[in-house]
Design an enzyme around this catalytic site. Structure first.
Site, mmCIF file in Angstrom:
data_model
loop_
_atom_site.group_PDB
_atom_site.id
_atom_site.type_symbol
_atom_site.label_atom_id
_atom_site.label_comp_id
_atom_site.label_asym_id
_atom_site.label_seq_id
_atom_site.Cartn_x
_atom_site.Cartn_y
_atom_site.Cartn_z
ATOM 1 N N LYS A 83 79.506 27.683 20.694
ATOM 2 C CA LYS A 83 79.036 26.672 19.757
ATOM 3 C C LYS A 83 77.647 26.285 20.238
ATOM 4 O O LYS A 83 77.490 25.625 21.262
ATOM 5 C CB LYS A 83 79.971 25.457 19.758
ATOM 6 N N GLY B 101 78.962 11.686 16.714
ATOM 7 C CA GLY B 101 79.563 10.463 17.252
ATOM 8 C C GLY B 101 79.293 9.217 16.437
ATOM 9 O O GLY B 101 79.648 8.114 16.858
ATOM 10 N N ALA C 265 80.415 17.277 13.126
ATOM 11 C CA ALA C 265 79.798 16.010 13.523
ATOM 12 C C ALA C 265 79.681 14.989 12.396
ATOM 13 O O ALA C 265 79.345 15.326 11.264
ATOM 14 C CB ALA C 265 78.408 16.228 14.113
ATOM 15 N N GLY C 266 79.958 13.749 12.768
ATOM 16 C CA GLY C 266 79.650 12.602 11.912
ATOM 17 C C GLY C 266 80.770 12.095 11.030
ATOM 18 O O GLY C 266 80.654 11.015 10.462
#
Lengths: 277, 70
Positions: free
Chosen positions: A118, A179, A205-206
């Site tokens: 990743k 995050g 993410a998010g």
């Protein structure tokens, strides 16, 4: 007696309903995954909660980071804990240059025996947004070195197309900053990315809540990678299960195809045969 | 004469003529453990070469493992 072809047994009805309600599996670089949810292993209240959350999430892919060992003795590593039960996907989190990211990927390959990475190359420490220039350079080098590269990237269709052209096995656009739990900030960009890329699109993410996950899965994104949304929930194990259900619900809904939108009502029950007084 | 040193995970240490495996043992890291990788001066040293790769003065050594991550 009625032949069974005209009147199927309840058993075969059940089997056919089950088969029709099954979502297609996710395939990346020729490998089939049973779950479309990838889960991170950081920021849980403790290790047992992390393990229980992984179990409850149904995830097959668990992400890890690569860091220096502490000198003078060693305890159990997260790799020892997870290696028999999960497909471990190392990341290059914390890298700010292509050079650092490429070396980290090589160290991960040597340490964990996987050529999957990743790829994260961060450009700004407040937003953790990717540095696109360094990301493309690192992706090029790693693809050339035989890695299966899954790049964390902006929700930018042009960048995603470039990453695909380089040979990345998937693209992983962000929904919001890492995050942040802000949810899907630009659903239309994600939709364009999904339409324009042929490789799997994993939203990374998010996301904060299961409805965020459902939104991107319903539009046809192929999977979701999350960590804080589970780890920072009041009860991470319950949230892990909620995310699993959202991924499954969203995917099934995408495959099922939504009904057309109408501005006005359309009666569900038949109009004919109503009683008249 | 200036003392010869090497840097291990950012820590400056006196240099000793030794292999990667010997350095790891000295740091309390069993070289046979799974899940560890080593780079010297920005290049990964394959596990199979830890017992033969001789460290040089001023080498920058990184010894890493997997940790929880997202």
């Amino acid at each position: 007696m009625t032949p069974s072809v005209e009147s199927p047994s309840s058993l075969s009805v059940e089997a056919s309903a089950k088969a029709a309600a099954k979502a297609a599996p996710l395939v990346i670089a020729g490998r089939t995954f049973r779950s479309r949810l990838f889960l991170g292993t950081a920021r849980y209240p403790n290790q047992q909660v992390m393990l229980d959350a992984l179990e409850a999430s149904g995830a097959e892919v668990a992400t890890v980071a690569i860091r220096r060992v502490s000198l003078g003795g060693q305890s159990e590593t997260v790799f020892d804990l997870l290696k028999d039960r999960y497909f471990i996907l190392p990341n290059t989190a914390g890298c700010y240059t292509a050079r650092d990211a490429v070396l980290t990927a090589h160290l991960a390959r040597e340490a964990l025996g996987t050529n999957w990475i990743k790829l994260e190359v961060i450009g700004d420490d407040e937003t953790l947004f990717p540095d696109v220039e360094q990301l493309l350079q690192a992706a090029r080098e790693l693809v050339e070195d035989g890695f299966v590269v899954l790049p964390y990237c902006n929700d930018d269709p042009v960048t995603c197309k470039k990453l695909e052209a380089i040979g990345c096995a998937a693209v992983m656009p962000l929904a919001a900053p890492i995050g942040s739990g802000m949810g899907v900030r630009n659903p239309y960009n994600l939709q364009i990315i999904r339409e324009q890329c042929r490789v799997p699109v994993i939203v990374d993410a998010g996301v904060g809540v299961p409805s965020d996950v459902a939104v991107v899965m319903e539009m046809g994104c192929d999977g979701v990678l999350l960590n804080s949304a589970v780890a920072q929930a009041r009860e991470p194990v319950k949230m892990a299960r909620a995310m699993r259900l959202a991924v499954e619900a969203g995917r099934l809904a995408y495959e099922a195809g939504r009904m057309p939108r109408r501005l006005y009502a359309s009666a569900s029950s038949p109009l004919e045969g109503r009683i008249q007084l | 004469m200036k003392e010869m040193t090497i840097v291990v995970n950012g820590e400056c240490q006196p240099y000793r003529a030794q292999t990667v495996a010997e350095l790891m043992e000295m740091q309390g890291i069993a070289p046979e453990r799974a899940g560890i990788a080593v780079a010297v001066n920005g290049k990964v040293i394959a596990r199979s070469r830890w017992r033969e790769h001789q460290l040089q003065p001023d080498d920058q050594v990184e010894i890493v493992k997997a940790v929880a991550g997202g």
